[in-house]
Write a protein that holds these residues in place. Structure first.
Motif, short mmCIF file in Angstrom:
data_model
loop_
_atom_site.label_atom_id
_atom_site.label_comp_id
_atom_site.label_asym_id
_atom_site.label_seq_id
_atom_site.Cartn_x
_atom_site.Cartn_y
_atom_site.Cartn_z
N ALA A 81 -16.30 3.45 -61.78
CA ALA A 81 -14.94 3.33 -61.12
C ALA A 81 -14.11 4.20 -62.06
N PRO A 82 -14.12 5.45 -61.68
CA PRO A 82 -13.50 6.36 -62.72
C PRO A 82 -12.09 6.70 -62.45
N GLY A 83 -11.54 5.66 -61.64
CA GLY A 83 -10.11 5.63 -61.47
C GLY A 83 -9.31 6.95 -60.78
N THR A 84 -8.07 7.28 -61.26
CA THR A 84 -7.33 8.21 -60.37
C THR A 84 -7.26 9.51 -61.25
N GLY A 85 -7.79 9.45 -62.53
CA GLY A 85 -7.69 10.55 -63.49
C GLY A 85 -6.32 10.92 -64.30
N LYS A 86 -5.76 9.72 -64.10
CA LYS A 86 -4.18 9.76 -64.81
C LYS A 86 -4.46 8.67 -65.88
N GLU A 87 -3.63 9.05 -66.84
CA GLU A 87 -3.81 8.41 -68.31
C GLU A 87 -3.52 6.80 -67.99
N LYS A 88 -2.81 6.34 -66.99
CA LYS A 88 -2.69 4.92 -66.64
C LYS A 88 -3.88 4.36 -65.92
N ARG A 89 -4.66 5.21 -65.20
CA ARG A 89 -5.96 4.64 -64.77
C ARG A 89 -6.97 5.58 -64.95
N PRO A 90 -7.51 5.51 -66.22
CA PRO A 90 -8.62 6.54 -66.94
C PRO A 90 -9.92 6.08 -66.47
N GLY A 91 -10.17 4.92 -65.95
CA GLY A 91 -11.62 4.55 -65.50
C GLY A 91 -12.36 3.56 -66.11
N ARG A 92 -13.28 2.83 -65.54
CA ARG A 92 -14.03 2.01 -66.29
C ARG A 92 -15.60 1.84 -65.87
N VAL A 93 -16.38 1.19 -66.40
CA VAL A 93 -17.81 1.08 -66.05
C VAL A 93 -18.17 -0.15 -66.13
N PHE A 94 -18.86 -0.68 -65.09
CA PHE A 94 -19.16 -2.06 -64.96
C PHE A 94 -20.76 -2.22 -65.01
N VAL A 95 -21.37 -3.44 -65.71
CA VAL A 95 -22.68 -3.76 -65.28
C VAL A 95 -22.83 -5.03 -64.18
N VAL A 96 -23.46 -4.81 -63.36
CA VAL A 96 -23.05 -5.62 -62.10
C VAL A 96 -24.57 -6.27 -62.10
N SER A 97 -24.51 -7.52 -61.64
CA SER A 97 -25.75 -8.38 -61.55
C SER A 97 -26.54 -7.92 -60.35
N GLY A 98 -27.88 -7.36 -60.39
CA GLY A 98 -28.72 -7.12 -59.37
C GLY A 98 -28.98 -8.18 -58.40
N ALA A 99 -28.59 -9.62 -58.95
CA ALA A 99 -29.09 -10.61 -58.05
C ALA A 99 -27.92 -11.06 -57.00
N GLU A 100 -26.57 -10.80 -57.42
CA GLU A 100 -25.45 -11.48 -56.78
C GLU A 100 -24.35 -10.83 -56.83
N GLY A 101 -24.09 -9.73 -57.59
CA GLY A 101 -23.19 -8.81 -57.71
C GLY A 101 -22.00 -9.22 -58.82
N ARG A 102 -22.43 -10.20 -59.59
CA ARG A 102 -21.35 -10.77 -60.58
C ARG A 102 -21.12 -9.50 -61.46
N VAL A 103 -19.81 -9.38 -61.94
CA VAL A 103 -19.52 -8.32 -63.13
C VAL A 103 -20.15 -9.18 -64.67
N LEU A 104 -21.24 -8.65 -65.11
CA LEU A 104 -21.66 -8.91 -66.25
C LEU A 104 -21.21 -8.29 -67.55
N ARG A 105 -20.39 -7.17 -67.45
CA ARG A 105 -19.97 -6.45 -68.43
C ARG A 105 -19.14 -5.33 -68.17
N THR A 106 -18.01 -4.97 -68.99
CA THR A 106 -16.98 -4.13 -68.32
C THR A 106 -16.89 -3.26 -69.79
N LEU A 107 -16.71 -1.85 -69.48
CA LEU A 107 -16.66 -1.01 -70.86
C LEU A 107 -15.22 -0.08 -70.20
#
Length: 423
Positions: free
Chosen positions: A240-266
């Motif tokens: 989720a690379p955001g808007t490219g602005k300093e306030k919204r620089p982006g994040r990466v998620f590990v999402v469950s392949g079984a149900e879509g739950r977010v397991l980890r956020t970077l």
């Protein structure tokens, strides 16, 4: 600022030494040939396995409401196996057909082959007439019929990324499909983005996951990942690379392949912008679990960086671009071991966007990096402005040819149709 030159797209098949063994070109300027790429193993008319190199040309103008086509070739000699334009679809027009490709495996006890191709037809963010969609094509000896399509919201870019999964929700032998829509809205929140996991036989949505804030662009990048939560089902990396602005620089998620739950956020590292523009998973230490590789091609001078994570929120290490405007990490991919250390290689694409150097602007370059040794094995560079070498890279892909391993690099040429920006 000058307008980038529009070229025919092309692709190159690369050997394990870095030599080009095959080069194929599109038929029309701006066709984006090489935007969607994959090797696929299907059945021929005699029931034998046949390999195909498949490329999408989403910008191909067909002189109708529809645009785009997919083309299949013999990966060794480049002989044409099939050309399938969007005008051949039976359920009405789509646009930018072939932007993304994935094969859907059918598995029995003794065989594995693709019996479906999932094709992203993203339309365009400003297109208010034709909905974006993912199209499921039935393969019968490389003859096609449109099994079904799943449409997204207007402007959502449904089908931007398409991944065949190593999971079978209903036990019918056919794997499921993950599809992203990075500009999908959520109520009043715009360009939140979404991920949908679909049953390719019925089009049923098995589950969905969504971004939370306007401008998240959740699903801009997407890749298969290891089983993080121990439920026996592989999970997903979602950028989720955001808007490219300093306030919204982006994040990466590990999402469950079984149900879509977010397991980890970077969260984004300091100074990194468009963090999550590209993601891929590679087992760099041979322990059977993949590490998370994240591209962040924007920073203060668009040098770009790639970050490698294991179990900690802090990266194991980072790789940085060499010069301003390089946009190192704009694309990421992986290919089988090339240097004999038993570890997959990491492919890192740079856009080389420099409007001050018109003749070299957007040449593009791919670096083949060995995570096992820390060495760059070789580089593949564009030769012309706007060639965009590495604009599309394979993931977990490649074919063995005698003692060689070959992979494909896309050089789509056309203007990139969508880069996340302010919502």
């Amino acid at each position: 600022t000058s307008r980038a030159k529009t070229r025919k797209g092309q692709l190159r098949v690369i050997s394990m030494t870095g030599a080009t063994t095959l080069e194929l070109k599109g038929n029309q300027k701006g066709d984006g040939f090489g935007s969607g790429l994959m090797f696929s193993e299907t059945l021929d008319g005699a029931g034998d396995l046949r390999f195909s190199l498949v490329a999408g040309a989403p910008g191909r103008d067909l002189g109708d409401e529809a645009t785009g086509e997919i083309v299949a070739f013999d990966p060794l000699d480049g002989d044409l196996q099939l050309r399938y334009p969007a005008t051949a679809l039976s359920l009405g027009p789509v646009r930018r057909f072939g932007h993304a490709l994935a094969e859907v495996d059918f598995r029995t006890n003794d065989r594995r082959y693709a019996d479906l191709w999932a094709v992203g037809a993203v339309a365009a963010a400003e297109d208010e007439l034709v909905r974006p969609a993912v199209v499921m094509l039935d393969l019968v000896a490389l003859g096609f019929s449109e099994r079904l399509r799943v449409e997204g919201e207007v402007g959502s870019l449904m089908g931007w990324a398409v991944v065949g999964l190593n999971r079978d929700a209903d036990g019918d032998g056919e794997m499921d499909v993950a599809v992203s829509a990075p500009r999908q809205s959520r109520g009043r929140k715009r360009q939140v983005g979404a991920l949908h996991v679909l049953n390719p036989r019925t089009g049923e949505t098995i589950f969905s996951a969504r971004g939370k804030k306007s401008g998240d662009h959740f699903g801009y990048s997407l890749a298969r990942f290891s089983d993080v939560d121990g439920d026996g089902i592989g999970d997903l990396l979602v950028g989720a690379p955001g808007t490219g602005k300093e306030k919204r620089p982006g994040r990466v998620f590990v999402v469950s392949g079984a149900e879509g739950r977010v397991l980890r956020t970077l969260p984004a590292e300091d100074g990194a912008l468009h963090f999550g523009f590209a993601v891929v998973g590679i087992d760099i230490d041979g322990d059977g679990r993949k590490e998370i590789i994240v591209g962040a091609p924007a920073d203060g001078n668009d040098r770009g960086s790639v970050f490698v994570y294991s179990d900690s929120v802090a990266p194991l290490f980072r790789l940085d671009g060499e010069s301003s405007h390089q946009q190192f990490g704009a694309t990421l991919g992986s290919v089988a071991d090339l240097d004999g250390d038993g570890i997959e290689e990491l492919l890192i694409g740079s856009l080389l966007r420099d409007p001050n150097r018109k003749r070299r602007n957007l040449w593009g370059r791919v670096e083949v990096y060995s995570p096992g040794t820390g060495a760059t094995l070789f580089k593949i560079s564009g030769k012309k402005a706007s060639q965009r070498t590495g604009g599309r890279l394979p993931v977990e892909d490649g074919i063995a040819v005698n003692d060689d391993v070959r992979f494909v690099v896309g050089e789509p040429g056309e203007e990139i149709p969508y880069i996340p920006g302010p919502s």
